[in-house]
Design a protein around this motif. Structure first.
Motif, mmCIF file in Angstrom:
data_model
loop_
_atom_site.group_PDB
_atom_site.id
_atom_site.type_symbol
_atom_site.label_atom_id
_atom_site.label_comp_id
_atom_site.label_asym_id
_atom_site.label_seq_id
_atom_site.Cartn_x
_atom_site.Cartn_y
_atom_site.Cartn_z
ATOM 1 N N THR A 1 -18.641 55.396 8.780
ATOM 2 C CA THR A 1 -18.195 56.058 10.011
ATOM 3 C C THR A 1 -18.953 55.527 11.219
ATOM 4 O OG1 THR A 1 -19.816 57.856 9.912
ATOM 5 C CG2 THR A 1 -17.723 58.196 8.714
ATOM 6 N N GLU B 1 -20.274 57.375 13.453
ATOM 7 C CA GLU B 1 -21.451 58.207 13.626
ATOM 8 C C GLU B 1 -22.619 57.695 12.787
ATOM 9 O OE1 GLU B 1 -18.330 59.400 12.967
ATOM 10 O OE2 GLU B 1 -17.941 60.180 14.972
ATOM 11 N N SER C 1 -23.974 54.487 14.336
ATOM 12 C CA SER C 1 -24.782 54.802 15.518
ATOM 13 C C SER C 1 -26.129 55.397 15.123
ATOM 14 C CB SER C 1 -24.033 55.784 16.423
ATOM 15 O OG SER C 1 -22.904 55.168 16.973
#
Length: 108
Positions: free
Chosen positions: A4, A6, A9
């Protein structure tokens, strides 16, 4: 590679906190940012945290290590990601973190 945006990151933030130079490439990233980060990558050695949705749009020469932080959901995606290491007549290494039976099935 992460499953993902997320996770990519978060991994990028963690690596930065540990002093590891890196760039995050995620699916929702504007093309202008992606192009800037790609240009920086071609100028030197850097770790890249990639979300799978951008993997087909980014290509770097001289990649000698691919890490599957998260296993992809298909063998095709696994082979595509892994094939980035050792291209252009260089040696390469692929490391995969296996967290569960689903990951093991993709690897097998």
């Amino acid at each position: 590679f992460c499953k993902t945006s997320e996770r990519a990151s978060a991994l990028s933030d963690h690596l930065s906190g540990e002093g590891v130079e890196n760039r995050a490439f995620i699916g929702r990233m504007p093309n202008s940012v992606r192009e800037e980060r790609t240009e920086v990558q071609t100028q030197g050695s850097t770790c890249n945290c990639m979300h799978g949705r951008v993997q087909r749009g980014v290509d770097f020469e001289g990649v000698n290590l691919v890490i599957h932080y998260d296993m992809p959901i298909s063998t095709d995606a696994y082979l595509h990601r892994s094939g980035r290491a050792g291209r252009f007549e260089t040696n390469g290494l692929v490391v995969s973190f296996i967290a569960n039976d689903e990951d093991r099935a993709v690897l097998e």
